[in-house]
Write a protein that holds these residues in place. Structure first.
Motif, PDB file in Angstrom:
ATOM      1  N   LYS A  33       0.832  -1.211   0.000  1.00 36.84           N
ATOM      2  CA  LYS A  33       0.000   0.000   0.000  1.00 36.84           C
ATOM      3  C   LYS A  33       0.867   1.261   0.000  1.00 36.84           C
ATOM      4  CE  LYS A  33      -4.058  -1.999   2.191  1.00 36.84           C
ATOM      5  NZ  LYS A  33      -4.922  -2.032   3.380  1.00 36.84           N
ATOM      6  N   PHE A  34       1.917   1.253   0.805  1.00 38.94           N
ATOM      7  CA  PHE A  34       2.817   2.412   0.823  1.00 38.94           C
ATOM      8  C   PHE A  34       3.498   2.597  -0.531  1.00 38.94           C
ATOM      9  CE2 PHE A  34       2.746   2.062   5.534  1.00 38.94           C
ATOM     10  CZ  PHE A  34       2.452   3.385   5.820  1.00 38.94           C
ATOM     11  N   ALA A  35       3.988   1.504  -1.094  1.00 39.23           N
ATOM     12  CA  ALA A  35       4.672   1.583  -2.382  1.00 39.23           C
ATOM     13  C   ALA A  35       3.710   2.007  -3.489  1.00 39.23           C
ATOM     14  CB  ALA A  35       5.311   0.236  -2.724  1.00 39.23           C
ATOM     15  N   ALA A  36       2.513   1.431  -3.494  1.00 37.45           N
ATOM     16  CA  ALA A  36       1.519   1.778  -4.513  1.00 37.45           C
ATOM     17  C   ALA A  36       1.105   3.239  -4.388  1.00 37.45           C
ATOM     18  CB  ALA A  36       0.298   0.864  -4.399  1.00 37.45           C
ATOM     19  N   SER A  37       1.004   3.701  -3.169  1.00 38.48           N
ATOM     20  CA  SER A  37       0.645   5.100  -2.944  1.00 38.48           C
ATOM     21  C   SER A  37       1.686   6.037  -3.554  1.00 38.48           C
ATOM     22  CB  SER A  37       0.513   5.366  -1.446  1.00 38.48           C
ATOM     23  OG  SER A  37       0.211   6.712  -1.202  1.00 38.48           O
ATOM     24  N   SER A  38       2.956   5.673  -3.423  1.00 36.22           N
ATOM     25  CA  SER A  38       3.996   6.521  -4.012  1.00 36.22           C
ATOM     26  C   SER A  38       3.936   6.482  -5.540  1.00 36.22           C
ATOM     27  CB  SER A  38       5.379   6.117  -3.505  1.00 36.22           C
ATOM     28  OG  SER A  38       5.746   4.851  -3.987  1.00 36.22           O
ATOM     29  N   LEU A  39       3.606   5.320  -6.100  1.00 39.67           N
ATOM     30  CA  LEU A  39       3.518   5.225  -7.569  1.00 39.67           C
ATOM     31  C   LEU A  39       2.309   5.974  -8.126  1.00 39.67           C
ATOM     32  CD1 LEU A  39       4.570   1.541  -8.314  1.00 39.67           C
ATOM     33  CD2 LEU A  39       5.843   3.630  -8.828  1.00 39.67           C
ATOM     34  N   GLY A  73       6.971  -4.869  -0.572  1.00 33.04           N
ATOM     35  CA  GLY A  73       6.902  -3.464  -0.943  1.00 33.04           C
ATOM     36  C   GLY A  73       7.968  -2.996  -1.907  1.00 33.04           C
ATOM     37  N   GLU A  74       8.777  -3.924  -2.428  1.00 37.74           N
ATOM     38  CA  GLU A  74       9.815  -3.539  -3.384  1.00 37.74           C
ATOM     39  C   GLU A  74       9.191  -3.262  -4.750  1.00 37.74           C
ATOM     40  OE1 GLU A  74      12.851  -6.510  -3.480  1.00 37.74           O
ATOM     41  OE2 GLU A  74      12.916  -6.619  -1.292  1.00 37.74           O
ATOM     42  N   ILE A  75       9.528  -2.120  -5.330  1.00 38.64           N
ATOM     43  CA  ILE A  75       8.985  -1.689  -6.614  1.00 38.64           C
ATOM     44  C   ILE A  75       9.944  -2.059  -7.730  1.00 38.64           C
ATOM     45  CG2 ILE A  75       8.286   0.289  -8.010  1.00 38.64           C
ATOM     46  CD1 ILE A  75       7.592   1.724  -5.358  1.00 38.64           C
ATOM     47  N   ASN A  76       9.418  -2.659  -8.781  1.00 37.70           N
ATOM     48  CA  ASN A  76      10.202  -2.964  -9.975  1.00 37.70           C
ATOM     49  C   ASN A  76       9.488  -2.303 -11.147  1.00 37.70           C
ATOM     50  OD1 ASN A  76      11.538  -3.979 -12.188  1.00 37.70           O
ATOM     51  ND2 ASN A  76      11.391  -6.114 -11.572  1.00 37.70           N
ATOM     52  N   THR A  77      10.115  -1.275 -11.716  1.00 43.72           N
ATOM     53  CA  THR A  77       9.492  -0.550 -12.830  1.00 43.72           C
ATOM     54  C   THR A  77       9.872  -1.119 -14.193  1.00 43.72           C
ATOM     55  OG1 THR A  77      11.274   1.077 -12.778  1.00 43.72           O
ATOM     56  CG2 THR A  77       9.236   1.611 -11.559  1.00 43.72           C
ATOM     57  N   HIS A  78      10.678  -2.159 -14.189  1.00 45.06           N
ATOM     58  CA  HIS A  78      11.040  -2.841 -15.435  1.00 45.06           C
ATOM     59  C   HIS A  78      10.904  -4.354 -15.267  1.00 45.06           C
ATOM     60  CE1 HIS A  78      12.366   0.893 -17.163  1.00 45.06           C
ATOM     61  NE2 HIS A  78      13.165   1.115 -16.138  1.00 45.06           N
ATOM     62  N   PRO A  79       9.697  -4.820 -14.929  1.00 50.02           N
ATOM     63  CA  PRO A  79       9.523  -6.259 -14.677  1.00 50.02           C
ATOM     64  C   PRO A  79       9.566  -7.053 -15.985  1.00 50.02           C
ATOM     65  CG  PRO A  79       7.398  -5.194 -14.648  1.00 50.02           C
ATOM     66  CD  PRO A  79       8.434  -4.100 -14.797  1.00 50.02           C
ATOM     67  N   ASN A  80       9.923  -8.293 -15.853  1.00 50.49           N
ATOM     68  CA  ASN A  80       9.965  -9.190 -16.999  1.00 50.49           C
ATOM     69  C   ASN A  80       8.661 -10.001 -17.029  1.00 50.49           C
ATOM     70  OD1 ASN A  80      10.785 -10.662 -19.187  1.00 50.49           O
ATOM     71  ND2 ASN A  80      12.076 -12.067 -18.006  1.00 50.49           N
ATOM     72  N   ILE A  81       7.552  -9.322 -17.307  1.00 53.54           N
ATOM     73  CA  ILE A  81       6.256  -9.986 -17.389  1.00 53.54           C
ATOM     74  C   ILE A  81       5.538  -9.536 -18.640  1.00 53.54           C
ATOM     75  CG2 ILE A  81       6.006 -10.201 -14.880  1.00 53.54           C
ATOM     76  CD1 ILE A  81       3.992  -7.910 -14.999  1.00 53.54           C
ATOM     77  N   ASP A  82       4.648 -10.382 -19.116  1.00 51.47           N
ATOM     78  CA  ASP A  82       3.805 -10.053 -20.253  1.00 51.47           C
ATOM     79  C   ASP A  82       2.388  -9.826 -19.767  1.00 51.47           C
ATOM     80  OD1 ASP A  82       5.804 -10.309 -22.238  1.00 51.47           O
ATOM     81  OD2 ASP A  82       5.586 -12.488 -22.180  1.00 51.47           O
ATOM     82  N   ILE A  83       1.784  -8.759 -20.212  1.00 55.74           N
ATOM     83  CA  ILE A  83       0.407  -8.442 -19.865  1.00 55.74           C
ATOM     84  C   ILE A  83      -0.453  -8.655 -21.108  1.00 55.74           C
ATOM     85  CG2 ILE A  83      -1.180  -6.673 -19.019  1.00 55.74           C
ATOM     86  CD1 ILE A  83       0.922  -7.399 -16.964  1.00 55.74           C
TER      87      ILE A  83
END
Length: 85
Positions: A33-39, A73-83
């Motif tokens: 929640k804290f991490a998402a709030s910052s994003l 709570g670790e943020i990864n802005t370059h994840p290796n996932i397909d959406i």
């Protein structure tokens, strides 16, 4: 016909309604929640949460950018996932 109905049900589940956002938010850990709030300050929006192999990740997007937040709570802005679209 049944297969087409199952596909439609799955696609429908991927279209969140306004009430679903609150439900998703409640499923986040405190750290997420804290991490998402910052994003969200940068325009990211919570899309969905996935639990697999004992991980609990939150997936957010902002335009074409994707970010994931780990259970801790670790943020990864370059994840290796397909959406899927």
């Amino acid at each position: 016909m049944a297969l087409a109905m199952q596909r439609e049900d799955l696609l429908e589940r991927r279209q969140p309604t306004s009430g679903d956002f609150d439900d998703l938010w409640e499923e986040l850990t405190l750290a997420q929640k804290f991490a998402a709030s910052s994003l969200t300050q940068f325009g990211y929006k919570l899309n969905f949460i996935r639990d697999f192999y004992d991980t609990h990740i939150a997936v957010l997007n902002c335009n074409e950018n994707i970010a994931v937040i780990s259970k801790g709570g670790e943020i990864n802005t370059h994840p290796n996932i397909d959406i899927r679209d």
